[in-house]
Design a protein around this motif. Sequence first.
Motif, PDB file in Angstrom:
ATOM      1  N   VAL A 174      33.074  -7.706  12.592  1.00  0.00           N
ATOM      2  CA  VAL A 174      31.901  -8.199  11.860  1.00  0.00           C
ATOM      3  C   VAL A 174      30.875  -8.822  12.812  1.00  0.00           C
ATOM      4  O   VAL A 174      29.681  -8.793  12.553  1.00  0.00           O
ATOM      5  CB  VAL A 174      32.337  -9.179  10.736  1.00  0.00           C
ATOM      6  N   LEU A 175      31.357  -9.355  13.948  1.00  0.00           N
ATOM      7  CA  LEU A 175      30.452  -9.989  14.913  1.00  0.00           C
ATOM      8  C   LEU A 175      29.922  -9.028  15.973  1.00  0.00           C
ATOM      9  O   LEU A 175      28.961  -9.351  16.682  1.00  0.00           O
ATOM     10  CB  LEU A 175      31.171 -11.146  15.625  1.00  0.00           C
ATOM     11  N   ARG A 184      33.738 -18.556  12.769  1.00  0.00           N
ATOM     12  CA  ARG A 184      33.870 -18.187  11.351  1.00  0.00           C
ATOM     13  C   ARG A 184      32.526 -18.329  10.633  1.00  0.00           C
ATOM     14  O   ARG A 184      32.170 -17.487   9.803  1.00  0.00           O
ATOM     15  CB  ARG A 184      34.940 -19.055  10.681  1.00  0.00           C
ATOM     16  N   ALA A 229      30.443 -15.449  11.648  1.00  0.00           N
ATOM     17  CA  ALA A 229      30.880 -14.217  10.988  1.00  0.00           C
ATOM     18  C   ALA A 229      30.377 -14.155   9.550  1.00  0.00           C
ATOM     19  O   ALA A 229      30.213 -13.082   8.985  1.00  0.00           O
ATOM     20  CB  ALA A 229      32.405 -14.112  11.015  1.00  0.00           C
ATOM     21  N   THR A 230      30.143 -15.309   8.938  1.00  0.00           N
ATOM     22  CA  THR A 230      29.680 -15.355   7.555  1.00  0.00           C
ATOM     23  C   THR A 230      28.161 -15.221   7.471  1.00  0.00           C
ATOM     24  O   THR A 230      27.629 -14.641   6.525  1.00  0.00           O
ATOM     25  CB  THR A 230      30.114 -16.688   6.901  1.00  0.00           C
ATOM     26  N   VAL A 268      26.027 -14.016   9.989  1.00  0.00           N
ATOM     27  CA  VAL A 268      25.650 -13.357  11.234  1.00  0.00           C
ATOM     28  C   VAL A 268      24.249 -12.742  11.199  1.00  0.00           C
ATOM     29  O   VAL A 268      23.614 -12.576  12.231  1.00  0.00           O
ATOM     30  CB  VAL A 268      26.741 -12.322  11.608  1.00  0.00           C
ATOM     31  N   ALA A 304      39.658 -14.968  12.516  1.00  0.00           N
ATOM     32  CA  ALA A 304      39.149 -14.155  11.406  1.00  0.00           C
ATOM     33  C   ALA A 304      39.609 -14.669  10.045  1.00  0.00           C
ATOM     34  O   ALA A 304      39.265 -14.096   9.019  1.00  0.00           O
ATOM     35  CB  ALA A 304      39.590 -12.699  11.571  1.00  0.00           C
ATOM     36  N   ASP A 333      40.885  -9.208  16.344  1.00  0.00           N
ATOM     37  CA  ASP A 333      40.018  -9.535  17.492  1.00  0.00           C
ATOM     38  C   ASP A 333      40.024  -8.438  18.549  1.00  0.00           C
ATOM     39  O   ASP A 333      39.659  -8.674  19.695  1.00  0.00           O
ATOM     40  CB  ASP A 333      40.372 -10.896  18.108  1.00  0.00           C
ATOM     41  N   ALA A 384      33.300  -3.483   9.090  1.00  0.00           N
ATOM     42  CA  ALA A 384      32.633  -4.648   8.505  1.00  0.00           C
ATOM     43  C   ALA A 384      31.327  -4.238   7.845  1.00  0.00           C
ATOM     44  O   ALA A 384      30.805  -3.153   8.116  1.00  0.00           O
ATOM     45  CB  ALA A 384      32.364  -5.683   9.597  1.00  0.00           C
ATOM     46  N   LEU A 390      30.990 -10.395   4.355  1.00  0.00           N
ATOM     47  CA  LEU A 390      30.873 -11.090   5.633  1.00  0.00           C
ATOM     48  C   LEU A 390      31.853 -12.254   5.656  1.00  0.00           C
ATOM     49  O   LEU A 390      32.353 -12.673   4.621  1.00  0.00           O
ATOM     50  CB  LEU A 390      29.449 -11.623   5.816  1.00  0.00           C
ATOM     51  N   THR A 397      35.171 -14.637   6.602  1.00  0.00           N
ATOM     52  CA  THR A 397      36.599 -14.644   6.890  1.00  0.00           C
ATOM     53  C   THR A 397      37.386 -14.288   5.638  1.00  0.00           C
ATOM     54  O   THR A 397      36.821 -14.139   4.564  1.00  0.00           O
ATOM     55  CB  THR A 397      37.011 -16.051   7.364  1.00  0.00           C
TER      56      THR A 397
END
Lengths: 435, 276
Positions: free
Chosen positions: A31-32, A188, A191-192, A194, B56, B128, B153, B178, B180
Amino acid sequence: MSEESKRTTGAQSETRAGKFGEYGGQYVPEVLMPAVEELADAYERYVLDNEDGFVDDFRQRIREFGGRPTPLSHAENLSERYGFDVYLKREDLLHGGAHKLNNALGQVLLAKYMGKERIVAETGAGQHGTATAMACAYLDMPCEIYMGRTDVNRQRPNVFRMRIHDAEVNPVDVGSGTLKEAINETMRDWATNVEDTHYVIGSVVGPHPFPAMVRDFQSVISEEMREQSRDQLGQLPEAVVACAGGGSNTMGAFASFVGSARLAGAPEGSQEPAPDVDLLAVEAGGSSLGVDKAEGYAPNSASLSTGTEGVLHGARTKLLQTEEGQIVESHSVSAGLDYAGVGPELAYLVDEGRVEPVNVDDDAALEAFHRLSREEGIIPALESSHAVAYLEEYEGDGPVVVNVSGRGDKDLDTVIEESAARDIAGAPTMEVFEE
Amino acid sequence: MTRSEIRAAFDDGPALVSYVAAGDPSADATKEYVEALVDGGTDVVELGLPFSEPVAEGTTIQNAIKRALEAGMTPEAYLDLVRDLDVDVPIVCMTYYNLIYQYGDEAGPEEFVAAAADAGISGFVVPDLPVNESEPMYEACREHGLDLIFIVAPTTTPERLESMLDRTTGFVYVQGRLGTTGARDEVSENTPEALERLQDANVPKAVGFGISSGEQAREVVASGADGVIVGSAYVDIIADGVENDLPTEEVADRLEALAAELKAGARKGLPEPERK
């Protein structure tokens, strides 16, 4: 370190994938990855190629807002004590009281150029969080800082400084509540959020391009050291000494001599390798070296000296870990060095023999804190005190440049308490003032 | 390449992929919980090997990992647990790269992949380890006939998607939102779009991140998913059991009931004629 290995290590630019030898890389959740790739692209365009005059803008702001260049001060009394010339690079005089602003200002400004609308950052002791909050206030960006609960409780003044700059401070309750949990939690958040958020990582760690980019923003330190050495010493120093936790002041102090600094607009020749300058990274030896495997605890933060290769927080590097690969809790009397990993480029430079890792323990750092305060009228950060302490063991002829990465006002409570508890030589008595 | 066991688990209608952290709160309990999840209709077990820095994961699974590590879970104990499991569905190991990398005498993924294959693991999810760093892991998995499952993702670019699909066997893990892991009340509105992007993929598509009820499972399958991945909703039940000191059997019964609800919900997501 052999002469030959020094000569063979010239300019070591990382590859596009951000590898320093086998170290570095991009070990982050998918996701990142697009954000990391976007950042790598922005790094190349703005930081390396000065697109839209970004680096000119950065250099002007770090002068006018940050107060660069910081002086190179001849430490006369220490020079007399050791019998060789000691010079101090005064990052303690940078705005905010530590080298952290070089990177924070650079990244927040870059985020603006990239069109990002929100900044997140982790902080351990609070120095990076404070620098980021300052830069965000200055550049008008919303800012949220993640800080472990333990650190929030023991670094109150820095929490208040961040709040005063209008940053949100989010305590992290998981785990030991220190730096590595704060990094986990910031990743985290990133990632939410981004799509509109930039993560201002505080050291030369994390996935590419962070280790290279943070090095380049911090490389103004060694860029100035070279110029000032030429003007004030008439030569390059024999050695540069810097403390190493994650390694941002370390790489900042070393990069120009290694030849890996790539920030645009540097004076001619200042990014050429200078292989005759010894580079000493002083780690926190804590109370003793090694990892207590049974307890999953290291009473030190000496990942360059004693760590093993592994993957943490986006990069392959040297880590304090169990044989199974669980990351252990590190320790140092200095919160800013208290981290189980280290920047991948430093790990690489140590393997190559270009950087020599050494360490001093908690007591020696506390003694050096008092020595510099007493002898030179400069109160160093406990982190920087590790670098100063190494002068006691240095065996060359000088001149030596020590990077005083920050000032020690933030550490006074710790130093008074720890000096009394450990009966540190040279510490002033405070008992008569206690109620 | 022969069709993998994991892929075959998607053959009989929408598959339920169920995650728990190994050793939460003990290896013995995990064995019972996994068997209960399979009794409830789980088609693929995703068994977490706890790592100290689970970047994550949301709070629920972070706490599960903490409980498991405190109870002494290790890679060796994990492999023993896998050998000990009495289930006839494939087991996927979900863990972070450093544990895989450190295992054995030589740095690198080879030894752990070999040991995992030997213990009965059929595939890996490594959050990861993005596709651009996956070469050594991919080679090791190929050599031992294991699937390496990548997470797609919402932010994944078309170029990255292509390189992932080139290496994906088993199924593709579609991250539904998006952020975790963690149970949510609603299915992300991005899910149909995420599945749309994968319609040409020649592997089954399972959606995870946030699914906690039969109704959500129905919705996700109705959007075109071939399976649903659920973790935090089970872990909430396990955490409740730990907090209230409930007997293992009672927790296992609740897990089985939730798995059955999710599986039934997933089936309802299929158009009428395709239901079995």
